[in-house]
Design a protein around this motif. Structure first.
Motif, PDB file in Angstrom:
ATOM      1  N   PHE A  81       0.935  -1.098  -0.530  1.00 18.02           N
ATOM      2  CA  PHE A  81       0.163  -0.150  -0.252  1.00 18.02           C
ATOM      3  C   PHE A  81       0.792   1.371  -0.121  1.00 18.02           C
ATOM      4  N   PHE A  82       1.654   1.288   1.345  1.00 14.00           N
ATOM      5  CA  PHE A  82       2.418   2.480   1.087  1.00 14.00           C
ATOM      6  C   PHE A  82       3.807   2.640   0.405  1.00 14.00           C
ATOM      7  N   GLY A  83       4.233   1.619  -0.863  1.00 10.94           N
ATOM      8  CA  GLY A  83       5.298   1.435  -2.045  1.00 10.94           C
ATOM      9  C   GLY A  83       6.582   1.310  -1.123  1.00 10.94           C
ATOM     10  N   SER A 132       8.804   7.009  -2.135  1.00 14.88           N
ATOM     11  CA  SER A 132       7.692   6.857  -1.362  1.00 14.88           C
ATOM     12  C   SER A 132       7.532   7.714  -0.505  1.00 14.88           C
ATOM     13  N   CYS A 133       7.227   8.547  -0.385  1.00 14.93           N
ATOM     14  CA  CYS A 133       7.345   9.801   0.524  1.00 14.93           C
ATOM     15  C   CYS A 133       4.998   9.849   0.914  1.00 14.93           C
ATOM     16  N   ILE A 134       5.566  10.706   2.278  1.00 18.67           N
ATOM     17  CA  ILE A 134       3.728  11.919   2.120  1.00 18.67           C
ATOM     18  C   ILE A 134       4.383  12.557   2.141  1.00 18.67           C
ATOM     19  N   VAL A 135       3.751  13.891   1.818  1.00 24.03           N
ATOM     20  CA  VAL A 135       3.919  15.243   1.830  1.00 24.03           C
ATOM     21  C   VAL A 135       2.869  15.682   1.808  1.00 24.03           C
ATOM     22  N   VAL A 136       3.478  16.275   3.006  1.00 24.13           N
ATOM     23  CA  VAL A 136       2.106  17.197   4.647  1.00 24.13           C
ATOM     24  C   VAL A 136       2.166  18.223   4.067  1.00 24.13           C
ATOM     25  N   GLY A 137       0.552  18.318   3.363  1.00 30.32           N
ATOM     26  CA  GLY A 137       0.738  20.176   3.862  1.00 30.32           C
ATOM     27  C   GLY A 137       0.225  20.926   2.561  1.00 30.32           C
ATOM     28  N   ARG A 180       4.086   5.715  -8.744  1.00 33.01           N
ATOM     29  CA  ARG A 180       4.893   5.818  -9.805  1.00 33.01           C
ATOM     30  C   ARG A 180       5.732   4.536  -9.898  1.00 33.01           C
ATOM     31  N   SER A 181       6.452   4.857 -11.498  1.00 29.52           N
ATOM     32  CA  SER A 181       7.529   3.413 -12.013  1.00 29.52           C
ATOM     33  C   SER A 181       8.104   3.419 -10.789  1.00 29.52           C
ATOM     34  N   GLY A 182       8.156   1.973 -10.831  1.00 28.48           N
ATOM     35  CA  GLY A 182       9.192   1.178  -9.472  1.00 28.48           C
ATOM     36  C   GLY A 182       8.934   0.756  -8.654  1.00 28.48           C
ATOM     37  N   GLY A 183       7.104   1.072  -8.967  1.00 26.51           N
ATOM     38  CA  GLY A 183       6.373   0.535  -7.341  1.00 26.51           C
ATOM     39  C   GLY A 183       6.524   1.138  -5.904  1.00 26.51           C
ATOM     40  N   TYR A 184       6.837   3.116  -6.789  1.00 25.93           N
ATOM     41  CA  TYR A 184       7.083   4.181  -5.469  1.00 25.93           C
ATOM     42  C   TYR A 184       5.757   4.499  -5.327  1.00 25.93           C
ATOM     43  N   VAL A 185       5.197   4.702  -4.018  1.00 24.96           N
ATOM     44  CA  VAL A 185       3.794   5.478  -4.122  1.00 24.96           C
ATOM     45  C   VAL A 185       4.238   7.471  -3.503  1.00 24.96           C
TER      46      VAL A 185
END
Length: 270
Positions: free
Chosen positions: A39-41, A129-134, A200-205
């Motif tokens: 789920f989170f890549g 993989s990242c969580i962008v906040v804001g 994203r490509s490569g399975g990153y999220v």
């Protein structure tokens, strides 16, 4: 002799009980872990970044400056807590045993502050993989994602910091760019928050979590942390946009308010 035998029997029974109970919860945690990784890549390297907004204004001499929102800092703490222990609500009886094994495969969660827009943004950060906040007004990584069409959902006015923040009771709009070029517009007279998943490509999220105010930005992240298993079951590997809402209040809230879903948009083409 009978006394010693009773003690030995009790010890063996306790060891067997702990081992079986720990095994049951460990197997369950491994199933949840695989869902979390997908789920989170996190398949590559088991790393994820939390990228917070930078509230600082540029320094006259050009030196970098950083200023954080308390609510976004709380959001980062929630994400770190999610990846820091076994992904099940375990009883204290087996928490130490399962956490001890889980932590051997711990996800590396790094928290960073987005650079000022004037310093330039390296878009390569969104290839992980990242969580962008804001929102885009204060998070330059979020703005980069919007400018380069890497994100689909936009809160009205988030790219214009000179505009006043919507006040209590105002209607707020979210615009979602669909795959066919059409636009879906969501309006509600609530304090809105948005969660968007982009693969994203490569399975990153990349997850983009932002709200009308800092408190609803925190709500978006906290909702993701608390409900990711349910959301994962609902969408599988598909991308999506969730528009959440909490009642308006003039004061910024300090305790988490469970939001209601205003809209759900599956953005992965069928």
């Amino acid at each position: 002799m009978t006394f010693l035998l009773d003690i030995a029997t009790n010890l063996i029974a306790n060891v067997v009980f702990w081992a079986l109970l720990g095994t049951v919860f460990l197997v369950g945690s491994r199933v949840i872990e695989r869902r979390m990784v997908a789920f989170f890549g996190l398949s590559e390297g088991r790393q994820i970044q939390v990228i917070l907004s930078n509230l600082a204004d540029p320094h006259p001499d050009g030196r970098p400056r950083y200023s954080l929102s308390l609510h976004e800092f709380q959001a980062a703490q929630s994400v770190n807590k999610l990846f820091g222990g076994a992904p099940l609500r375990l009883p204290e009886l087996v928490r130490g045993l399962v956490d001890g094994i889980w932590l051997r495969r711990q996800v590396q969660c790094r928290t960073e502050v987005s650079p000022l827009a004037s310093a330039g943004v390296d878009g390569a950060i969104l290839t992980e993989s990242c969580i962008v906040v804001g929102g885009g007004a204060r998070n330059s990584v979020r703005k980069y994602g919007l400018d380069h069409l890497m994100a689909r959902a936009t809160l009205a006015g988030e790219l214009f910091p000179e505009q006043p923040v919507p006040a209590s009771g105002d209607e707020v709009a979210v615009t979602v760019r669909l795959e066919d070029g059409n636009v879906q517009r969501v309006n509600a007279r609530k304090n809105l928050a948005v969660i968007e998943k982009v693969t994203r490509s490569g399975g990153y999220v990349n997850f983009f979590c932002h709200g009308v105010r800092a408190d609803t930005t925190w709500v978006a992240v906290e909702y993701l942390v608390r409900n990711w298993k349910q959301v994962s079951s609902e969408f599988g590997r598909d991308d999506f946009v969730l528009v959440l809402g909490v009642p308006w209040d003039n004061a910024y809230f300090t305790d988490y308010l469970e939001p209601v879903r205003i809209a759900t948009v599956r953005t992965t083409p069928s």
